[in-house]
Write an enzyme that holds these catalytic residues in place. Structure first.
Site, mmCIF file in Angstrom:
data_model
loop_
_atom_site.group_PDB
_atom_site.id
_atom_site.type_symbol
_atom_site.label_atom_id
_atom_site.label_comp_id
_atom_site.label_asym_id
_atom_site.label_seq_id
_atom_site.Cartn_x
_atom_site.Cartn_y
_atom_site.Cartn_z
ATOM 1 N N ARG A 129 21.545 23.458 -3.129
ATOM 2 C CA ARG A 129 21.410 23.446 -4.577
ATOM 3 C C ARG A 129 21.642 24.904 -5.003
ATOM 4 O O ARG A 129 21.293 25.823 -4.281
ATOM 5 C CB ARG A 129 20.011 22.991 -5.008
ATOM 6 C CG ARG A 129 19.363 21.932 -4.139
ATOM 7 C CD ARG A 129 19.555 20.523 -4.641
ATOM 8 N NE ARG A 129 19.028 19.561 -3.642
ATOM 9 C CZ ARG A 129 19.412 18.308 -3.571
ATOM 10 N NH1 ARG A 129 20.314 17.827 -4.398
ATOM 11 N NH2 ARG A 129 18.905 17.486 -2.659
ATOM 12 N N ASP B 266 25.552 13.680 -8.718
ATOM 13 C CA ASP B 266 25.241 13.852 -10.119
ATOM 14 C C ASP B 266 25.030 15.311 -10.559
ATOM 15 O O ASP B 266 25.705 15.817 -11.457
ATOM 16 C CB ASP B 266 23.933 13.070 -10.358
ATOM 17 C CG ASP B 266 23.816 12.634 -11.775
ATOM 18 O OD1 ASP B 266 24.864 12.453 -12.410
ATOM 19 O OD2 ASP B 266 22.672 12.498 -12.245
ATOM 20 N N ASP C 170 24.824 6.194 -6.561
ATOM 21 C CA ASP C 170 24.306 6.107 -7.934
ATOM 22 C C ASP C 170 25.261 6.725 -8.951
ATOM 23 O O ASP C 170 24.824 7.190 -10.002
ATOM 24 C CB ASP C 170 22.923 6.759 -8.024
ATOM 25 C CG ASP C 170 22.950 8.238 -7.642
ATOM 26 O OD1 ASP C 170 23.991 8.707 -7.139
ATOM 27 O OD2 ASP C 170 21.947 8.922 -7.855
ATOM 28 N N ARG D 281 17.146 7.309 -4.929
ATOM 29 C CA ARG D 281 16.822 7.859 -6.256
ATOM 30 C C ARG D 281 16.523 6.760 -7.269
ATOM 31 O O ARG D 281 15.658 5.940 -7.008
ATOM 32 C CB ARG D 281 17.912 8.803 -6.725
ATOM 33 C CG ARG D 281 17.957 10.083 -5.870
ATOM 34 C CD ARG D 281 19.089 11.007 -6.268
ATOM 35 N NE ARG D 281 18.886 11.636 -7.559
ATOM 36 C CZ ARG D 281 19.795 11.713 -8.537
ATOM 37 N NH1 ARG D 281 20.974 11.168 -8.358
ATOM 38 N NH2 ARG D 281 19.523 12.331 -9.672
ATOM 39 N N THR E 243 27.383 11.257 -1.925
ATOM 40 C CA THR E 243 25.919 11.087 -1.990
ATOM 41 C C THR E 243 25.557 9.772 -1.324
ATOM 42 O O THR E 243 26.273 8.785 -1.469
ATOM 43 C CB THR E 243 25.394 11.084 -3.440
ATOM 44 O OG1 THR E 243 24.079 10.521 -3.442
ATOM 45 C CG2 THR E 243 26.266 10.238 -4.363
ATOM 46 N N ASP F 257 23.224 7.919 -2.152
ATOM 47 C CA ASP F 257 22.488 7.051 -3.070
ATOM 48 C C ASP F 257 23.352 6.011 -3.766
ATOM 49 O O ASP F 257 22.841 5.045 -4.309
ATOM 50 C CB ASP F 257 21.767 7.908 -4.123
ATOM 51 C CG ASP F 257 20.763 8.859 -3.507
ATOM 52 O OD1 ASP F 257 20.058 8.434 -2.582
ATOM 53 O OD2 ASP F 257 20.687 10.020 -3.927
ATOM 54 N N GLY G 258 22.635 17.212 -2.006
ATOM 55 C CA GLY G 258 22.235 16.562 -0.749
ATOM 56 C C GLY G 258 23.449 16.246 0.100
ATOM 57 O O GLY G 258 24.436 15.718 -0.403
#
Lengths: 334, 334, 334, 334
Positions: free
Chosen positions: B75, B106, B133, B175, B129, B131, B14
């Site tokens: 991706r 990730d 995360d 996420r 990212t 996120d 992303g």
């Protein structure tokens, strides 16, 4: 109308950025004439519930930059009820309201018409809606800000669409007109715009073919479609999925929704709101504003019959509609 | 590591605002060491398809302010295939790529681990990212911008929510972590935040009760709930409808979706990206960066094992989680 | 400290975006402990003039997104006068203020120290200044927003600089530290940054040579210099003129000035302010916050002696300072 | 005009947001007619220096949202020289340029007139300037964005002005017209606007009296004055100092300067630019655009003689000028 002393103002229906600037202009202008201004809260409900406040210059000093409306807004269920308009008129008379200014859209203006059968004072409308779907004014208060909000979103989505060379469907508001969709689409360099002016139905196979032929011409690249909210009843997500299948590309949907109504109004909305608020009060004082909407045409403040504001479907710019279509057709042709 | 001459860089997964600033810093820093930089396009796909470009200082002069990524992202399906990592390594060797920098999240880092079984050069990760995360860095590149985008939307929605004294449910990304939801909720003065850190399930009746008790305390008013994307599988619209019924208020949903990924990066994202891009190349030259992620902890650039970046579920700020909960509980108590 | 019942809060010195979010957090947290919050208006002046208001949860519902401060700010002339601190303490005692929270910068904290000689309650500082020049906290409330404002301006100026391939000098605030200049410069891809960390004096001939060598390397192009406000006493306009002459290019100055103080706070400022406001009240209740500043270090809320917050000159990030310098030097070398 | 095959386009004079959208529309429209588009770089200089590029659809795909101009701009010294226009015409003929589109302002259009004495092809102007000082079009490309930039600055300054209850003087661009000053002032709720339409000179004592009487009426409060750039030759800082003395309040100046020229164009600028770019090419093909400017009046694209675009001093909206003055007068009266 001799001796107007106290006027009422309210904001009604979907809120639109710039409503506060209109309220400010109404109050500052009324103050020049020595008029007292009563602000009803929550649209017409404020009349029924006698929920109002006196608005003075100091109350409106720093409100023009605020989104929403300091008077709150609402749809009013009481007004269309049998006896509703009569009761509202009675309360207005009791409160000594010599004239009423209503900032809102189509539905609010129909409320004004109903009220006018019983209310003795002048009723003046101010066009406040992000949809720009009212006849009698080039632009409505709130449209320019909503356009900017939609455009900012499209610009951001373009970043991601470009990074992934992906198709995005962006649904914008606008009710029955494609004004917002066309404007946001042109400004955002959308590859395609789906709005009522191009026809009432959506031919998914056709659009899928457009995507494919565009990408054959340009290579893998982003493709943004701006979709007017009423065009695909099953929703943008369903259309995106359908397009993904039929075009064999990855198509995602983003529905901008209610964030289009908010935000600090852009400059042109504040200016338009200020102008129309001032003009409405002036025309009220001059005595010829009853059941008129204060609008702007070709840079001039004008009055337009409230009863006609929703008569036609205001169309988006025909020049741009035609141009955008030719750009799209050319990709097909190539 | 003797004589590093040519390094590769790619953006994967992303897209996140700030990726371009990271690319710029990589190129400008590499240039100080006389390194040639090869930019692979479309993530790892650029390796398989030998789709790359030489990146020189002039190519990255004015890119830091741009959203998305000039190298495109994607991706990659080829890398996880049997033989995929081996083939990628072989191509990198053929191209004389002495080290590879991967800007992503990730999944991209798992790709790095796979590649490392066959590729001889150093592989370094940069956390890109929205996120936030990833373990090993306080913040990821892109998070601050996504927070701002979500917050701008919440601020706008608040205008409308206030005007109508209505409940809004705003779904944000993130996420498996509530980092973005908590941050956007705290910043946006959300009355309630629903994210994994408060429990994995959503008790609709409980939330409906919260809304009612809040409005009993404050009178009719806006009520904004920020919802982390994974929390209600049936979707925000379904939850809004359920809440409308159970709380007997009007609750609407807005799903921010992909617009959170785009936009010109805010200052802190550009600075973080610049710092990590520069640091990654320096550590590469120093020879101890293999299979490490360049992150920032307590203001210091640090290396952290790539293999551990996804090991734990990074938790949102416990202080703010607890505080927000106490604020909410207090409304119940009252 | 037994039975704390009423605390005071004020904002003092240059206003900083996020002060309102801090006030909100103070009030909401105090409310959890049953504390009454008194807001003094216009900084310490509000004490002397007994100009204050009770702050309840509903008063702070929708203030976090507002720039400025709902309590107003000011420099206070009365406090440093002989007898000033004594009088202020006396009034605070009379009003039953058990503790005082001061949101401000260096000068405001010196005021706290003076007051502490006479006032019996706890005094706690919250770092509110756009300059990020206080020791004991990684960031001050307001810095992130000021950075974004400066960056937005630089991005716009870059457009014009690029169109005309011209040199621009952008003066930003920051008092004695180059934190804001360095951050805005790195984020804005400034070709050069002039701030105290690089030396206290400006060598005009040197900079002019930098401009020329950069343009020899890159061809005609834009060149943006970010200038910290204290660096060239004759002013940015004078420096621009001098540079125009010595570099034989067209150099223009833009002084951002007070627009850097305003604006809706960005997300990270609202979050920091919320966290520190909540933490300060908690520490107050725990009884160990007297003459401490509530700051954040490495993501943790911490206390730091108020008396030491201005002791050293907080330096901008050494990693980025060095990197930016190497980028500049490389242009010279080439 | 038979067989038009190749047209030239250039951007000239001060850059204005929206120029890129105009270039895009020119290229996409030309493509519909099979016309080749040559973009000259750096304004008219690109002709003299034969510095140009072929512009195809793919070159303009994602440029509308960018500030500045992809063709660069410049003032041209060669064109007004003796023999300059003749030489430029000769080069255009050599290059087979059948028509020339010039996006710029007053000075650029004078250049067109000069060129027309020697050049055989059609010359068409597009109004690109933030000053909105051209007759023949309601708005110029770039004005709406500059208004928004000025307004954003005023909104931020208001925060600080409010916090300190201070007077601020904000200088905006606009050359000889007060269009930008009036618009930014009205939109920003400025207490006072100083622009040429209210008289060519500034009476400092009068303004100081206005400030005092306003603050007597409203109590201590912010007071913002928007100043058009040409009105006080000694500069805004000098005027602020003078006002501080004469009004006995603290008055600060902020000069927005060149940041008003940059930035991503707002929606209405992109739409106007798209419309005029498309219309200009269409009119060129129809053969009646020579020495005309493509403008928009009352929502319709129109042609207007280039020679008359600077004939009069375009005045700002008389309705708003009068209203703002009455609001100011009322404070005096009270």
């Amino acid at each position: 109308m001799s001796k107007m002393q106290r006027i009422g103002v309210l904001t009604s229906g979907g809120d639109a950025p710039g409503m506060n600037a209109a309220i400010r202009a109404v109050v500052l202008t009324a103050s020049q004439y020595g008029l007292e201004v009563i602000g009803f809260r929550h649209g017409f409900n404020g009349i029924f519930q006698r929920d109002f406040q006196l608005l003075q210059s100091t109350d409106v000093r720093q409100i023009s930059h605020l989104g929403g409306t300091i008077l709150k807004s609402a749809r009013c269920k009481a007004l269309p009820q049998p006896g509703g308009a009569e009761l509202a008129a009675q309360i207005l008379h009791e409160l000594g309201i010599d004239a009423l200014l209503v900032i809102g859209g189509d539905g609010s203006f129909r409320g004004c018409m109903a009220l006018s059968h019983y209310y003795q004072g002048q009723i003046v409308g101010l066009p406040g809606t992000i949809d720009n779907d009212l006849d009698g004014t080039d632009l409505t208060i709130g449209f320019a800000t909503a356009l900017q909000t939609a455009l900012d979103a499209i610009d951001k989505i373009r970043d991601t669409a470009d990074a992934f060379e992906r198709t995005f469907l962006v649904e914008v508001m606008g009710r029955h007109t494609g004004y917002l969709a066309l404007s946001a689409g042109i400004a955002g360099s959308a590859e395609q715009i789906i709005c009522p002016e191009y026809g009432e139905t959506v031919d998914v196979a056709d659009i899928a073919a457009d995507i494919r032929s565009y990408q054959q011409q340009h290579g893998a690249c982003s493709y943004i479609i701006v979709l007017a909210e009423t065009m695909y009843p099953a929703g943008a997500a369903a259309l995106a999925q359908e397009l993904s299948v039929q075009s064999d590309t990855e198509c995602r949907a983003v529905v901008l929704g209610h964030l289009q109504r908010g935000g600090s109004p852009v400059g042109s909305d504040r200016i338009l709101a200020t102008k129309l608020g001032a003009y409405a009060v002036e025309q009220l004082m001059a005595g010829h504003a009853h059941l008129m909407m204060a609008g702007e045409q070709a840079g001039q403040a004008v009055l337009f019959p409230l009863s006609l504001t929703g008569a036609q479907h205001k169309k988006a710019d025909p020049f741009l509609l035609a141009w955008q279509d030719r750009v799209l057709q050319q990709h097909k042709a190539t």
